[in-house]
Design a protein around this motif. Sequence first.
Motif, PDB file in Angstrom:
ATOM      1  N   ALA A 130       0.835  -1.199   0.000  1.00 29.46           N
ATOM      2  CA  ALA A 130       0.000   0.000   0.000  1.00 29.46           C
ATOM      3  C   ALA A 130       0.873   1.253   0.000  1.00 29.46           C
ATOM      4  O   ALA A 130       2.100   1.186   0.165  1.00 29.46           O
ATOM      5  CB  ALA A 130      -0.931  -0.014   1.208  1.00 29.46           C
ATOM      6  N   GLU A 131       0.247   2.391  -0.154  1.00 28.91           N
ATOM      7  CA  GLU A 131       0.957   3.673  -0.255  1.00 28.91           C
ATOM      8  C   GLU A 131       1.924   3.892   0.909  1.00 28.91           C
ATOM      9  O   GLU A 131       1.621   3.610   2.060  1.00 28.91           O
ATOM     10  CB  GLU A 131      -0.045   4.831  -0.295  1.00 28.91           C
ATOM     11  CG  GLU A 131       0.626   6.174  -0.435  1.00 28.91           C
ATOM     12  CD  GLU A 131      -0.335   7.325  -0.638  1.00 28.91           C
ATOM     13  OE1 GLU A 131       0.149   8.463  -0.693  1.00 28.91           O
ATOM     14  OE2 GLU A 131      -1.547   7.101  -0.739  1.00 28.91           O
ATOM     15  N   GLY A 132       3.134   4.369   0.549  1.00 31.13           N
ATOM     16  CA  GLY A 132       4.104   4.787   1.545  1.00 31.13           C
ATOM     17  C   GLY A 132       4.863   3.671   2.233  1.00 31.13           C
ATOM     18  O   GLY A 132       5.585   3.923   3.201  1.00 31.13           O
ATOM     19  N   THR A 133       4.741   2.445   1.770  1.00 39.16           N
ATOM     20  CA  THR A 133       5.465   1.349   2.424  1.00 39.16           C
ATOM     21  C   THR A 133       6.932   1.352   2.016  1.00 39.16           C
ATOM     22  O   THR A 133       7.307   1.860   0.975  1.00 39.16           O
ATOM     23  CB  THR A 133       4.828  -0.021   2.100  1.00 39.16           C
ATOM     24  OG1 THR A 133       4.813  -0.212   0.692  1.00 39.16           O
ATOM     25  CG2 THR A 133       3.417  -0.120   2.642  1.00 39.16           C
ATOM     26  N   TRP A 134       7.735   0.741   2.870  1.00 39.71           N
ATOM     27  CA  TRP A 134       9.170   0.667   2.613  1.00 39.71           C
ATOM     28  C   TRP A 134       9.639  -0.748   2.928  1.00 39.71           C
ATOM     29  O   TRP A 134       9.448  -1.248   4.036  1.00 39.71           O
ATOM     30  CB  TRP A 134       9.907   1.681   3.483  1.00 39.71           C
ATOM     31  CG  TRP A 134      11.405   1.661   3.341  1.00 39.71           C
ATOM     32  CD1 TRP A 134      12.148   1.096   2.346  1.00 39.71           C
ATOM     33  CD2 TRP A 134      12.347   2.241   4.248  1.00 39.71           C
ATOM     34  NE1 TRP A 134      13.489   1.290   2.567  1.00 39.71           N
ATOM     35  CE2 TRP A 134      13.644   1.994   3.738  1.00 39.71           C
ATOM     36  CE3 TRP A 134      12.218   2.939   5.442  1.00 39.71           C
ATOM     37  CZ2 TRP A 134      14.789   2.416   4.383  1.00 39.71           C
ATOM     38  CZ3 TRP A 134      13.362   3.370   6.078  1.00 39.71           C
ATOM     39  CH2 TRP A 134      14.642   3.116   5.541  1.00 39.71           C
ATOM     40  N   ILE A 135      10.279  -1.365   1.935  1.00 43.75           N
ATOM     41  CA  ILE A 135      10.893  -2.673   2.108  1.00 43.75           C
ATOM     42  C   ILE A 135      12.394  -2.416   2.220  1.00 43.75           C
ATOM     43  O   ILE A 135      13.025  -1.944   1.272  1.00 43.75           O
ATOM     44  CB  ILE A 135      10.624  -3.606   0.899  1.00 43.75           C
ATOM     45  CG1 ILE A 135       9.137  -3.691   0.565  1.00 43.75           C
ATOM     46  CG2 ILE A 135      11.221  -4.990   1.144  1.00 43.75           C
ATOM     47  CD1 ILE A 135       8.278  -4.279   1.628  1.00 43.75           C
ATOM     48  N   GLY A 136      12.980  -2.721   3.354  1.00 42.13           N
ATOM     49  CA  GLY A 136      14.392  -2.470   3.587  1.00 42.13           C
ATOM     50  C   GLY A 136      15.293  -3.387   2.768  1.00 42.13           C
ATOM     51  O   GLY A 136      14.849  -4.389   2.201  1.00 42.13           O
ATOM     52  N   ALA A 137      16.561  -3.042   2.712  1.00 43.98           N
ATOM     53  CA  ALA A 137      17.544  -3.818   1.958  1.00 43.98           C
ATOM     54  C   ALA A 137      17.550  -5.274   2.417  1.00 43.98           C
ATOM     55  O   ALA A 137      17.484  -5.559   3.614  1.00 43.98           O
ATOM     56  CB  ALA A 137      18.931  -3.204   2.118  1.00 43.98           C
ATOM     57  N   ALA A 138      17.589  -6.183   1.457  1.00 44.47           N
ATOM     58  CA  ALA A 138      17.660  -7.629   1.681  1.00 44.47           C
ATOM     59  C   ALA A 138      16.472  -8.201   2.460  1.00 44.47           C
ATOM     60  O   ALA A 138      16.533  -9.324   2.942  1.00 44.47           O
ATOM     61  CB  ALA A 138      18.980  -8.005   2.357  1.00 44.47           C
ATOM     62  N   ALA A 139      15.389  -7.441   2.584  1.00 43.11           N
ATOM     63  CA  ALA A 139      14.180  -7.954   3.233  1.00 43.11           C
ATOM     64  C   ALA A 139      13.405  -8.806   2.233  1.00 43.11           C
ATOM     65  O   ALA A 139      13.596  -8.683   1.023  1.00 43.11           O
ATOM     66  CB  ALA A 139      13.317  -6.798   3.738  1.00 43.11           C
ATOM     67  N   LYS A 140      12.534  -9.674   2.743  1.00 47.94           N
ATOM     68  CA  LYS A 140      11.785 -10.580   1.885  1.00 47.94           C
ATOM     69  C   LYS A 140      10.298 -10.518   2.210  1.00 47.94           C
ATOM     70  O   LYS A 140       9.917 -10.471   3.380  1.00 47.94           O
ATOM     71  CB  LYS A 140      12.295 -12.005   2.048  1.00 47.94           C
ATOM     72  CG  LYS A 140      13.721 -12.169   1.548  1.00 47.94           C
ATOM     73  CD  LYS A 140      14.331 -13.476   1.970  1.00 47.94           C
ATOM     74  CE  LYS A 140      15.764 -13.611   1.478  1.00 47.94           C
ATOM     75  NZ  LYS A 140      16.653 -12.566   1.886  1.00 47.94           N
ATOM     76  N   VAL A 141       9.482 -10.542   1.131  1.00 46.77           N
ATOM     77  CA  VAL A 141       8.028 -10.550   1.283  1.00 46.77           C
ATOM     78  C   VAL A 141       7.505 -11.831   0.639  1.00 46.77           C
ATOM     79  O   VAL A 141       7.784 -12.104  -0.525  1.00 46.77           O
ATOM     80  CB  VAL A 141       7.379  -9.307   0.637  1.00 46.77           C
ATOM     81  CG1 VAL A 141       5.865  -9.328   0.812  1.00 46.77           C
ATOM     82  CG2 VAL A 141       7.971  -8.021   1.214  1.00 46.77           C
ATOM     83  N   CYS A 142       6.747 -12.603   1.399  1.00 47.19           N
ATOM     84  CA  CYS A 142       6.252 -13.908   0.956  1.00 47.19           C
ATOM     85  C   CYS A 142       4.929 -13.791   0.192  1.00 47.19           C
ATOM     86  O   CYS A 142       4.253 -12.760   0.263  1.00 47.19           O
ATOM     87  CB  CYS A 142       6.070 -14.812   2.175  1.00 47.19           C
ATOM     88  SG  CYS A 142       7.628 -15.209   2.993  1.00 47.19           S
ATOM     89  N   SER A 149      -0.796   0.656   4.578  1.00 49.15           N
ATOM     90  CA  SER A 149      -0.290   2.012   4.416  1.00 49.15           C
ATOM     91  C   SER A 149       0.874   2.364   5.349  1.00 49.15           C
ATOM     92  O   SER A 149       0.758   2.251   6.568  1.00 49.15           O
ATOM     93  CB  SER A 149      -1.441   2.997   4.645  1.00 49.15           C
ATOM     94  OG  SER A 149      -0.994   4.320   4.525  1.00 49.15           O
ATOM     95  N   HIS A 150       1.997   2.743   4.744  1.00 50.04           N
ATOM     96  CA  HIS A 150       3.175   3.262   5.438  1.00 50.04           C
ATOM     97  C   HIS A 150       3.850   2.266   6.389  1.00 50.04           C
ATOM     98  O   HIS A 150       4.602   2.661   7.274  1.00 50.04           O
ATOM     99  CB  HIS A 150       2.855   4.578   6.137  1.00 50.04           C
ATOM    100  CG  HIS A 150       2.510   5.662   5.161  1.00 50.04           C
ATOM    101  ND1 HIS A 150       1.242   5.798   4.628  1.00 50.04           N
ATOM    102  CD2 HIS A 150       3.255   6.613   4.576  1.00 50.04           C
ATOM    103  CE1 HIS A 150       1.229   6.801   3.774  1.00 50.04           C
ATOM    104  NE2 HIS A 150       2.444   7.315   3.714  1.00 50.04           N
ATOM    105  N   ALA A 151       3.606   0.974   6.194  1.00 49.69           N
ATOM    106  CA  ALA A 151       4.306  -0.045   6.983  1.00 49.69           C
ATOM    107  C   ALA A 151       5.758  -0.122   6.523  1.00 49.69           C
ATOM    108  O   ALA A 151       6.082   0.179   5.372  1.00 49.69           O
ATOM    109  CB  ALA A 151       3.630  -1.402   6.818  1.00 49.69           C
ATOM    110  N   VAL A 152       6.643  -0.528   7.425  1.00 53.16           N
ATOM    111  CA  VAL A 152       8.063  -0.674   7.121  1.00 53.16           C
ATOM    112  C   VAL A 152       8.501  -2.093   7.479  1.00 53.16           C
ATOM    113  O   VAL A 152       8.213  -2.582   8.571  1.00 53.16           O
ATOM    114  CB  VAL A 152       8.917   0.333   7.932  1.00 53.16           C
ATOM    115  CG1 VAL A 152      10.403   0.081   7.720  1.00 53.16           C
ATOM    116  CG2 VAL A 152       8.552   1.767   7.577  1.00 53.16           C
TER     117      VAL A 152
END
Length: 184
Positions: A130-142, A149-152
Motif C-alpha cells: 500500500a501507499e508509503g510502504t518501505w521494504i528495507g535492503a535484503a528484506a523478503k516478502v512472501c 499504508s506506510h508499513a516498514v
Amino acid sequence: MLKTQLHKNFDTGDFKVGANTLKQLLWYFTDILFFKSHIIPVSSILVVLLRLFGAKIGKEVRIKPGIHIKYPWKLEIGDYSWLADCYIENLDRVIIGKNCCISQRAVLITGNHNYSSTNFDLMVAPIILAEGTWIGAAAKVCPGVTLHSHAVLTMGSVATKDLSAYAIYQGNPAIKIKERDIKK
C-alpha cells in the motif's frame, strides 16, 4: 509415511504466465540486455521498456538497473515509487502503491510450493504494498502478504503475514517492533 516425489511437470493449479511465447522470449532478451547488464542506467528508459511489456507504472517512478522482474505484465507501480536492484518474482500480481520504496536486494516472491503435497505443487498469491510502504535492503516478502499504508519491513527481515499500517516490523518472521512516526 509418504514421501515427496518431485516431477518436472508438477501441478501448477490455476497459474498462467499471462503472455504468449513470443512476448516471453522478447522480455527474456530485453531483461538480459537492458536490466541485468546495467548497460542503461537511466530510469526513464527502463520505465518505458517495462510499460512496453504491459507494466502499469505511474509518474516519476525510479527503477534502478539490475532489478529482476519475472513478468512485467503482472506488475503495477504507483506514482513516485523507487525500486532499487531488487528481485520481483511475480508469478502472480505485484501491486506497489504510490510513494513506496523497495531497497537493494529486497525480494518479493508470489509463488511457493506446497510442502504437504507429495507432488510439491505450485501455489501462487499476490503481494500488495500500500501507499508509503518501505521494504528495507535484503528484506523478503512472501506470497499473499499485504503491507498496509506506510508499513516498514526492516533490513533483512521476512514478512510471512500482513503488516499493519504505520508499523515497523523486524526479524524472521517479522514482528511489529514499534509504530512508524512520520515527522515533517
